[in-house]
Design an enzyme around this catalytic site. Structure first.
Site, PDB file in Angstrom:
ATOM      1  N   HIS A  25       0.831  -1.174  -0.093  1.00 28.28           N
ATOM      2  CA  HIS A  25      -0.013   0.062  -0.058  1.00 28.28           C
ATOM      3  C   HIS A  25       0.954   1.254   0.009  1.00 28.28           C
ATOM      4  O   HIS A  25       0.456   2.512   0.428  1.00 28.28           O
ATOM      5  CB  HIS A  25      -0.954   0.036   1.309  1.00 28.28           C
ATOM      6  CG  HIS A  25      -1.811  -1.357   1.356  1.00 28.28           C
ATOM      7  ND1 HIS A  25      -2.564  -1.644   0.622  1.00 28.28           N
ATOM      8  CD2 HIS A  25      -1.775  -1.969   2.593  1.00 28.28           C
ATOM      9  CE1 HIS A  25      -3.166  -2.752   0.895  1.00 28.28           C
ATOM     10  NE2 HIS A  25      -2.625  -3.047   2.107  1.00 28.28           N
ATOM     11  N   HIS A  60      -6.714  -4.752  -1.846  1.00 30.08           N
ATOM     12  CA  HIS A  60      -5.868  -5.587  -1.610  1.00 30.08           C
ATOM     13  C   HIS A  60      -5.967  -6.622  -2.748  1.00 30.08           C
ATOM     14  O   HIS A  60      -5.911  -7.816  -2.750  1.00 30.08           O
ATOM     15  CB  HIS A  60      -6.234  -6.643  -0.196  1.00 30.08           C
ATOM     16  CG  HIS A  60      -6.165  -5.935   0.955  1.00 30.08           C
ATOM     17  ND1 HIS A  60      -6.862  -4.960   1.501  1.00 30.08           N
ATOM     18  CD2 HIS A  60      -5.106  -5.923   1.809  1.00 30.08           C
ATOM     19  CE1 HIS A  60      -6.411  -4.426   2.645  1.00 30.08           C
ATOM     20  NE2 HIS A  60      -5.261  -5.094   2.704  1.00 30.08           N
TER      21      HIS A  60
END
Ligand SMILES: Nc1ncnc2c1ncn2[C@@H]1O[C@H](COP(=O)(O)OP(=O)(O)O)[C@@H](O)[C@H]1O
Ligand SMILES: Nc1ncnc2c1ncn2[C@@H]1O[C@H](COP(=O)(O)OP(=O)(O)O)[C@@H](O)[C@H]1O
Ligand SMILES: [Mg+2]
Ligand SMILES: [Mg+2]
Ligand SMILES: [Mg+2]
Ligand SMILES: [Mg+2]
Lengths: 210, 331, 331, 210
Positions: free
Chosen positions: B57, B219
């Site tokens: 991320h 994700h």
């Protein structure tokens, strides 16, 4: 009926078998988790079980409880994700229940599995039917309680059918829940790894006294 | 899979080493862990702030470690929550006597791992509080499920809680302002292409050339709905409407806007989207006090975007604008 | 082609409007042009600095408009140099009495268009100087060709020339420091995937799943060599060697490093590359004074990276570290 | 030999034809520029010629020189890239050479084209054989000078063969130069658009006196 015990060597077999099955089904687990999750379950479990086997090979253990405590700590610190705390908490509770007995009677082992299953429910706050590993753990433990012995055939059959049954469920917990109805039609990854866990245990138990 | 890496198993480790090698004046890695802390941690008399989660991320979360935001970021494997022992090390390293706040994104794994770490730290007598960010309105909020995910809005929680902590507030005050942000921040994302976790080597889902996913998380997981490709204008409408359904913004309310790229979307397209979003904000007569456009909470090389709206009050506005000095976010 | 846009013809216009809408306190668009200027332009008694080029390189160049860097950025169509009339408007808008420096990347089109604009401005009596950035060592330097391209190193020219201009230096001094940077900055890039210009709708070249291009520029054009995919370590070696062949760095020399993503490469991979690069810098016993990792000069959604090394002296070091406050680059 | 002139209407036809050809070959121009450049030549030229046609339709012009001056200014401000300043500078010089004559004799038109060609070389600093538009402009103008008339057949034939001949050249100027030897085997995009320019002029001239 002959009384059988589970000993230190056998729980080590169990974990070793589990690691082997996870390792050879790693990419299938990844596919399952990719379909309705994030695709890391195979790697998480492969990493965690490989580390656990390393730990078991490196040390000597005097009782099943200590073996499984080492396994629990390794799962907690090496798996990560949702399955790390879940398998970790379950195994920690199992090992605590087994205590320092060197050979474990079926009844104790079954109640240890029940304690593990409870810890799992407590940690994950999931109940039966929400398309998680609970859907394998709960019925398998219940079946063993009913049989009042570590019946390896029932264990294997229940684990397998309950794992497969997750396919038609709509997920309510874990990442697959974000997909809502789109989660239907896929086996839950954690249910599959839990099936492998009980399959490994069943195979280990089947060899007892051979 | 085409990526710049050596060994898929070493990617998080090399990334963390690369960050420390690039920013040795700001960051330090706790030996033997996947934890990045501020060079000067622990800061005495300041509430420590720890966040983290799976890797992939970036710049979240290591990029937000520094003055006015996080004291430590804990990195898990790619898209996998870090383990409790790592988080526990982070808590100990940033505890400056005033307790530690954990900023957790609402994923079952993150929540459980941080929770276990908090239990461990509390045994040591460290006061720990946890806040759980769940800004993603793509997912229905329900007490029967694990609820909404935490996505890009998390960055604003870091920013504002970090600012109040920097001002010397107490753990309870910092926790409370973090919860205020959480109640008022909502996000919604979409993606045009999937991404590939290095260790798996294949994309998380498949999309046809004319398809997009609405409501994707961060994700690489599928979204909540698949549709044909939309224009920037339509996209702005879909995302804004969904966010506003939840926030129910009124004329003249003050808001902050975060337009967040998921990894592979050119800044050009983020600004095009913002242009279309701004027209909707103006139509609603909202007062946009702050606009942040860029990549803050990514999903590897996923192409896509999320929009985040934070309803402001005077306190949040001041804290949002307050100075911050981290690798990735400066004010 | 999957992109967040409405009309391919309007993409630059909507992007510029989006930037101004997001940062109205910093940027303003010259009416009827594709020029973004600092809100407060012209700054009296300061040399004005203008850069620009085709769009698709965001945050370059509009993101670098602000205190301590550019006074104006002129945007062309995607990957197409802006026209002289636009550049001319930018020059007029930032001329604060001390003349204007044009920072031009060495592409035939850019050089010719900026040159024509300079001719127009000089007719108006505005003193204009031009510097031409040609940091890309992928291309052989030769007086028989148009020479080397300007790529990511341009950002360091903006930074340092902008800092000196902010200090009130004369046009000649600013020009001279810009040329000093240009002589000492070298870059080399590579790409893993091509990119697609919106108006054309198809990728600029094709690469097989195991192929990469070495020496790619920033316009979706093919590189100078195609090879099988390399590890991060091998890549760092190839890129560093090529840059160092040119710079011929000596032990203990001070340098600044810029690791630049081309658009779709995750920050994770940029840091992994930097980790491998840093090992080579350490082996050469170089003093890395400053490291900048991120996306600064992109090529739409191309996946790839360039490394830039700038040989420093005391003046360059001080100016590089000096405060800057732009949308995309802050110090 | 009958003396012919080029008038205002004809130069407008020329530019209109050029615009049409560019528009219908836009994607081929893109392909050519994508192979060894950056793929924008088709769009640059389409945008520029469309704007030029708009300007020509909106205003009235009294002489070919003024038509081409308007074209030049439009090319400079609307094409961008390398081709904008190049075509722009060439047309500016052509229009200056034509001055305010209302009907242009062949000799003047040819010398105007020569001045345009020189401006192009000056602006781009390229010489013959470097795989640019020069490789069409220079031989076409030389051929017309040799013929001493605006011979449309020679114009078309020379433009076409020289455009095709750029395929085997290695680029030394423009973006294709960055590719070195890999630039061989592709026709230069600017040479192709210049071929279309002279083809349009040849077709316009062929209609004279029809
Ligand atoms: N709340 C929960 N209770 C029980 N099991 C859960 C829960 N949430 C997730 N799981 C199980 O964990 C599995 C996913 O594990 P894993 O992929 O390793 O973690 P993550 O979801 O964090 O990526 C799911 O397939 C499911 O069986
Ligand atoms: N120095 C030069 N002299 C003459 N023609 C050139 C020169 N550089 C480029 N060209 C021509 O310009 C064409 C490319 O134009 P275009 O694609 O519009 O601009 P850009 O190269 O800036 O993208 C090339 O095909 C070539 O014919
Ligand atoms: Mg998972
Ligand atoms: Mg995960
Ligand atoms: Mg171009
Ligand atoms: Mg081109």
């Amino acid at each position: 009926m002959e009384v059988k015990n589970v000993n230190t060597i056998e729980v080590k077999w169990w974990i070793k078998k589990f690691q082997e099955k996870i390792s050879s089904e790693k990419s299938y687990l990844t596919d399952l988790d990719q379909a309705i999750g994030d695709g890391d379950h195979g790697h998480n479990m492969a990493r965690g079980t490989a580390e656990a086997v390393k730990v078991l090979e490196a040390k000597t253990f005097t009782c099943p409880g200590n073996v499984l405590k080492a396994v629990a700590m390794t799962f907690i610190s090496k798996i990560g994700g949702a399955s790390g705390p879940l398998y970790g908490s379950a195994f920690l509770k199992i090992s605590q229940t087994l205590g320092i007995e060197e050979t474990i009677k079926d009844a104790l082992f079954i109640s240890a599995l029940r304690e593990g299953e409870k810890a799992l429910r407590q940690r994950g706050k999931a109940v039966l039917g929400e398309k998680t590993m609970i859907d394998v753990w709960s019925p398998v433990v219940a079946e063993l309680e009913k049989a009042n012995s570590l019946n390896h055939e029932k264990m294997r059959a229940t684990a397998e059918s309950c794992m497969k049954a997750t396919e038609i469920l709509e997920a309510k917990k874990g990442r697959a829940a974000y997909l809502g109805k789109r989660s239907v039609g896929h086996i839950d990854a954690g249910a599959y790894s839990s099936y492998l866990l009980f399959l490994s245990l069943a195979e280990t138990l089947a060899k007892r006294g051979e | 899979m085409k990526k710049i890496l050596n060994d898929v198993e070493a990617v998080v480790d090399e990334m963390l080493e690369g960050m420390v090698a690039a920013h040795p004046d700001r960051l330090r890695r706790l030996k033997g862990t996947t934890v990045l802390v501020r060079k000067e941690a622990p800061v005495n008399g300041k509430v420590g702030i720890v966040s983290g989660g799976g890797s992939g991320h970036e710049p979240a979360h290591g990029g937000f470690v520094g003055e006015g935001m996080l004291d430590a970021a804990v990195a898990g494997e790619v898209f996998t929550s870090p383990t409790p022992d790592q988080i526990y090390e982070a808590i100990k390293a940033v505890h400056g006597g005033k307790g530690v706040l954990l900023i957790i994104k609402n994923y079952t794994g993150d929540v459980m791992n941080f929770e276990m770490a908090a239990e461990m730290a509390e045994i040591d007598g460290i006061k720990v509080r946890q806040v759980i960010v769940n800004d993603d309105v793509a997912v229905e909020d329900s007490s029967f499920t694990s609820g909404r995910r935490g996505i890009a809005g998390t960055v604003l929680v870091h920013k504002i809680a970090g600012a109040l902590a920097a001002n010397g507030a107490s753990l309870e005050q910092v926790e409370s302002v973090a919860n205020k942000v959480i109640q008022n921040v909502k996000s919604m994302g979409m993606s045009l292409t999937p991404c590939t976790v290095p260790a798996s080597g294949k994309p998380g889902f498949q999309l046809a050339e004319n398809e997009i996913e609405i409501g994707t998380g961060i994700h690489g997981e599928p979204g909540v709905e698949r549709t044909k490709i939309l224009t920037a204008k339509e996209l702005a409408e879909v995302l804004f409407q969904k966010v506003n359904n939840d926030l129910n913004l009124q004329e003249r309310e003050e808001v902050a806007i975060l337009v967040n790229g998921l990894g592979a979307t050119p800044l050009m397209e983020l600004y095009v989207l913002h242009y279309n979003l701004k027209a909707l904000l103006d139509k609603k007569k909202l007062q946009v006090v702050d606009t942040i456009v860029g990549e803050w909470m990514t999903s590897l090389e996923m192409s896509g975007v999320s929009i985040t709206i934070l309803r402001l009050d005077d306190q949040l506005k001041t804290l949002l604008k307050q100075e911050a000095d981290t690798v990735a976010f400066k004010r």
